[in-house]
Design an enzyme around this catalytic site. Structure first.
Site, mmCIF file in Angstrom:
data_model
loop_
_atom_site.group_PDB
_atom_site.id
_atom_site.type_symbol
_atom_site.label_atom_id
_atom_site.label_comp_id
_atom_site.label_asym_id
_atom_site.label_seq_id
_atom_site.Cartn_x
_atom_site.Cartn_y
_atom_site.Cartn_z
ATOM 1 N N TRP A 136 0.853 -1.187 0.000
ATOM 2 C CA TRP A 136 0.000 0.000 0.000
ATOM 3 C C TRP A 136 0.888 1.235 0.000
ATOM 4 O O TRP A 136 1.830 1.335 0.785
ATOM 5 C CB TRP A 136 -0.901 -0.045 1.237
ATOM 6 C CG TRP A 136 -1.812 1.118 1.425
ATOM 7 C CD1 TRP A 136 -2.634 1.685 0.511
ATOM 8 C CD2 TRP A 136 -2.008 1.832 2.658
ATOM 9 N NE1 TRP A 136 -3.334 2.716 1.074
ATOM 10 C CE2 TRP A 136 -2.964 2.831 2.387
ATOM 11 C CE3 TRP A 136 -1.468 1.727 3.933
ATOM 12 C CZ2 TRP A 136 -3.408 3.716 3.367
ATOM 13 C CZ3 TRP A 136 -1.902 2.600 4.908
ATOM 14 C CH2 TRP A 136 -2.860 3.586 4.629
ATOM 15 N N ASP A 218 -0.799 -4.728 9.410
ATOM 16 C CA ASP A 218 -1.830 -3.791 8.964
ATOM 17 C C ASP A 218 -3.104 -4.610 8.765
ATOM 18 O O ASP A 218 -3.200 -5.433 7.850
ATOM 19 C CB ASP A 218 -1.410 -3.113 7.662
ATOM 20 C CG ASP A 218 -2.334 -1.955 7.302
ATOM 21 O OD1 ASP A 218 -3.453 -1.883 7.852
ATOM 22 O OD2 ASP A 218 -1.947 -1.126 6.464
ATOM 23 N N LYS A 257 -13.239 -0.347 5.888
ATOM 24 C CA LYS A 257 -13.767 -1.274 4.898
ATOM 25 C C LYS A 257 -14.849 -2.170 5.478
ATOM 26 O O LYS A 257 -15.938 -2.308 4.907
ATOM 27 C CB LYS A 257 -12.630 -2.140 4.329
ATOM 28 C CG LYS A 257 -11.506 -1.346 3.668
ATOM 29 C CD LYS A 257 -11.983 -0.590 2.444
ATOM 30 C CE LYS A 257 -10.840 -0.050 1.610
ATOM 31 N NZ LYS A 257 -9.993 0.921 2.282
#
Length: 420
Positions: A136, A218, A257
């Site tokens: 990312w 993460d 999300k």
């Protein structure tokens, strides 16, 4: 009159613009009727519209009806204690005792990553952080801003379009040193959609344990990747329950999300300690140091998103409804993967596309080259990252054939350069 003095900032170089937000802006300005946004990681319905979860709407209604007179007050610097306990248990379950985990509320996953990185840079003082190649985009920026040297371990095998487990392990074995941070994606690796198997996770954990590396997870997609939050948390929990010796580790958690709380910036950073001996004094010191970082950067986290998450996680009935909605969302992404794959195979599109259905989560590393991506955007108004990463959430039953046909055309067109 004299001339105006030159600004101190007149020679300031402009940093590269964030490609995802740049593409999002281009898409919003585009008036082409069949334009498709496959860039941003935002879940949409089959109609291409944002989808507030029903369980989130119920939580919002409950919060509104409660009319808590303190709902607009300042909160604690370290965050809402009830929210943090629920977020911690959602992540770790019974993998490790609660007294091993120190948690602070953050501005979603980016804030959790940065708060954790700042704390480790100041207190662990690692020589380097190891990021997956690719990762990312914000991971690079975050660790650079805290002054830790960024190194990369192989992750994606472009030839086979698969996870390069052997390359990753070989790199860390050869070059990683004690107290180096190794950043890992808990599930649904962004951007490749490729995750280690459980056996591979075990080997990675043993490597970290043996070489005294510091794992930093993460955890942005728990429950959203497979529809099963426990399955998606397997790697984090495996690392947390290792013995002889126990691993210390960090976890950056986001509810953007899995609860669709993109704009409410709801997250947490969890620091897992060894738990050896009396940790009460150490916990207070760790919390105070994390709180100092929070205070210096944003003072305290937004509370409405954490109130929503707390309402859902604190109710067995609402949690059950949320799990059902997670299954619906993950199932739709899986169905879109299959629909795109089937369409490409049916068209006879040059190349192998089985990796699309072998990947998991919101994103797919398609294997499309940068020139192909540019061509798709210019001719077909299909917006995706220059790496060929697409957001599966942007596909639906109304546009998947259009996207597949466009990919087929670009792959079948010898005038389009097919290598970056």
């Amino acid at each position: 009159m004299g001339s105006m003095p030159t600004s101190h900032f007149s020679g300031l170089a402009a940093p590269p613009r964030d490609e995802i937000f740049e593409l999002l802006g281009q898409f919003r300005r585009d008036t082409y009727p069949e334009r498709v946004n496959l860039s941003a990681g935002v879940y949409c319905t089959d109609e291409g519209e944002p989808m507030p979860l029903q369980v989130v709407r119920q939580a919002e209604t409950a919060i509104y009806q409660a009319a808590d007179p303190h709902r607009h007050d300042y909160g604690a610097i370290e965050g809402d204690a009830a929210f943090l306990a629920l977020a911690r248990d959602f992540t770790f379950s019974t993998a490790c005792s609660a007294d091993r985990v120190v948690s602070v509320q953050t501005v979603s996953g980016s804030g959790a990553n940065h708060t954790g990185a700042r704390f480790l840079a100041d207190n662990l003082r690692p020589r380097r952080v190891w990021l997956s190649d690719p990762t990312w985009v914000n991971h690079d920026l975050i660790w650079q801003t805290v002054g830790v040297a960024v190194h990369y371990y192989p992750y994606y095998n472009a030839k086979t379009r698969s996870f390069d487990f052997d390359g990753m392990v070989a790199k860390l074995e050869a070059e990683a040193e004690a107290n180096d941070v190794v950043l890992l994606h808990a599930c649904a690796h962004n951007p490749t959609g490729l995750d280690p198997t459980q056996e591979q996770w075990k080997a990675i954990a043993q490597l970290c344990q043996r070489k005294s590396l510091f794992p930093f997870f993460d955890n942005a997609y728990q429950g959203f990747a497979s529809g099963d939050p426990d399955h998606d948390a397997w790697a984090v929990r495996h690392f947390a329950q290792l013995q002889g010796p126990a691993l210390e580790m960090g976890v950056a958690q986001s509810f953007s999300k899995n609860m669709g709380l993109y704009g409410h910036r709801t997250g947490a950073f969890h620091l897992v300690t060894t738990g050896e001996g009396s940790m009460s004094a150490a916990r207070e010191s760790i919390t105070a140091n994390l709180a100092m970082i929070v205070r210096s950067e944003f003072s305290m986290s937004p509370r409405f998103g954490s109130d929503i998450a707390k309402t859902i996680l604190g109710s067995k009935a609402l949690t059950a409804e949320w799990y059902t909605e997670l299954q619906v969302m993950s199932s739709r992404l899986i169905s879109m993967r299959k629909a795109l794959y089937d369409a490409l195979v049916r068209l006879g599109t040059p190349g192998s596309w089985v990796h699309i259905v072998n990947q998991i989560g919101m994103f797919s590393y398609t294997g499309l080259t940068t020139p192909e991506v540019v061509y798709l955007r210019q001719k077909y108004h299909i917006y995706m990252h220059s790496s060929g990463r697409i957001s599966m959430a942007g596909l639906n039953t109304k546009n998947v054939e259009y996207v597949a046909s466009a990919i087929h055309e670009v792959r079948s067109n010898p005038s389009v350069m097919t290598s970056a």
